[in-house]
Design an enzyme around this catalytic site. Structure first.
Site: not given
Length: 409
Positions: A121, A134, A141, A145, A148, A205-206, A237, A259-261, A336, A379
């Site tokens: 996507e 994006c 992935c 996470c 996610c 993906g990373e 990112s 991508s901390l969180h 989200n 995201c």
């Protein structure tokens, strides 16, 4: 409300698309690689530099996707190119348009070792004065996470540099962002200038687990004699693949987002499991050493707001301590929701109090604007496996769309 449009525009499936798998693409090659490919098929050493320049111009400045449209190339060379290569765009399986103008394309690529064609996507977010694309770097992935949706889809394979840059080419096709092109009727785009002004590598993906292909694609995207996107308008990112962070700055020169969180290892180990391999101390050391880091080239730290998990004022204070000495911007992302998620979004008052504390500490802390809320385009929501939700179900989930990455000038 959300609409789904028929992907039948001329840029979707081209005359040579049926043999897309059998012939190598010229898209995504460096100039040196393109020269080698042309020489191998009969272009003379004496002419190859000029021929590469011509093909590069048609691919990345004019945006053509049919060799017959290369008007200053001889018929014999065009036939040679058609016989041995392709410049076909990926197939658009589905194109969804949010009621706020956000577009999401489900794109199909050849198997290339995956056993069957694969789908990813790509999302476009129009805003006043800018349009952000994006881009995905992998099919699925491997990071899992905890919050996610994309992470619930297993990794199928890396995308090639061709497949990464093709997402940008296709978006520019659909949005009328090449010379002598018009946007699809009703497309929401910036009123002036480019339609795609910013690119963020934060789709599926990373990116740093597919570094070489991502690097090649970003160098093409920022090439001054081609697509010519400013490196300050391209953001990569990562969830924290520490060994590749320095290379990202030194070899691509693009902006960095983390991508901390979470502000401690115990929580981040759970939310972002790669933290077990590269803990916060190592991650922050890599950030402080990022090439070109300055107040003009800040690192963006992405922080998803999870109710009762990471949204207290104590968390905000620890975040400020963690980022000490790093020129930074902190993007607060209201969570989200997606089917089966165990988390809830923080209350709006909590998010605002968190943002106020960070702003008072001297850090820009924008709260992402709700975008793509009806098409799961936000995201952490991108996913492409076959058990896709019914369109009626998608309407039930709100999303915050990617914003505030890269520079505006």
């Amino acid at each position: 409300m959300m609409t789904t449009v028929s992907p039948s525009a001329p840029t979707t499936v081209l005359p040579d698309a049926l043999s897309f798998e059998n012939r190598p693409s010229l898209i995504g090659l460096s100039r040196e690689e393109m020269a080698e490919a042309l020489v191998a098929k009969g272009v003379t050493e004496r002419q190859v530099k000029m021929r590469v320049q011509q093909v590069w111009h048609w691919l990345y400045i004019r945006g053509i996707s049919d060799f017959d449209h290369m008007l200053n190339v001889s018929k014999d060379l065009r036939q040679l190119l058609k016989t041995h290569f392709t410049i076909a765009r990926p197939e658009i399986v589905e194109e969804q348009i949010s009621n706020d103008g956000t577009r999401k394309w489900l794109l199909r690529f050849p198997p290339r070792g995956a056993g069957r064609p694969v789908e990813v996507e790509t999302v476009y977010i129009p805003e006043e004065g800018r349009g952000t694309l994006c881009v995905s770097s992998q099919v699925g992935c491997s990071l899992t996470c905890d919050f996610c949706h994309t992470g619930t889809q297993r990794l199928v394979r890396n995308l090639t540099s061709e497949e990464i840059i093709s997402q940008l080419l296709l978006a520019r096709d659909r949005l009328g962002d090449f010379p002598d092109r018009e946007a699809l009727q009703g497309a929401m785009v910036p009123a002036e200038g480019r339609k795609v002004t910013n690119v963020v590598m934060m789709g599926m993906g990373e990116p740093l687990y597919n570094f070489e292909n991502v690097k090649r694609a970003l160098l093409i995207a920022s090439d001054g004699d081609g697509l010519s996107l400013s490196k300050r308008r391209i953001t990569l990112s990562t969830s924290g693949v520490v060994p590749e962070i320095y290379r990202t700055g030194s070899e691509t020169g693009v902006m960095l987002a983390i991508s901390l969180h979470a502000t401690n290892d115990e929580l981040r180990d759970r939310l972002v499991p790669i933290n077990k391999k590269y803990p916060l101390k190592e991650l922050m050391e890599a950030c402080r050493a990022y090439p070109g880091l300055s107040n003009a080239r800040r690192i963006t730290f992405e922080y998803v707001m999870l109710k009762g998990v990471n949204d207290s004022l104590a968390d905000a204070k620890n975040l400020i301590k963690l980022l000490k000495g790093v020129p930074a911007k902190i993007n607060l992302i209201p969570f989200n929701p997606w089917p089966g998620s165990k988390y809830e979004c923080s209350d709006w008052e909590t998010i605002e109090a968190f943002a106020d504390f960070i702003n008072q500490a001297g850090y820009a802390s924008p709260i992402r604007t709700p975008r793509g809320r009806d098409i799961l385009a936000a995201c952490g929501q991108l996913k492409s496996e076959s058990e896709r939700m019914r369109k009626t179900e998608r309407l039930a989930f709100e999303a915050m769309m990617i914003a505030n990455h890269g520079e505006d000038d």
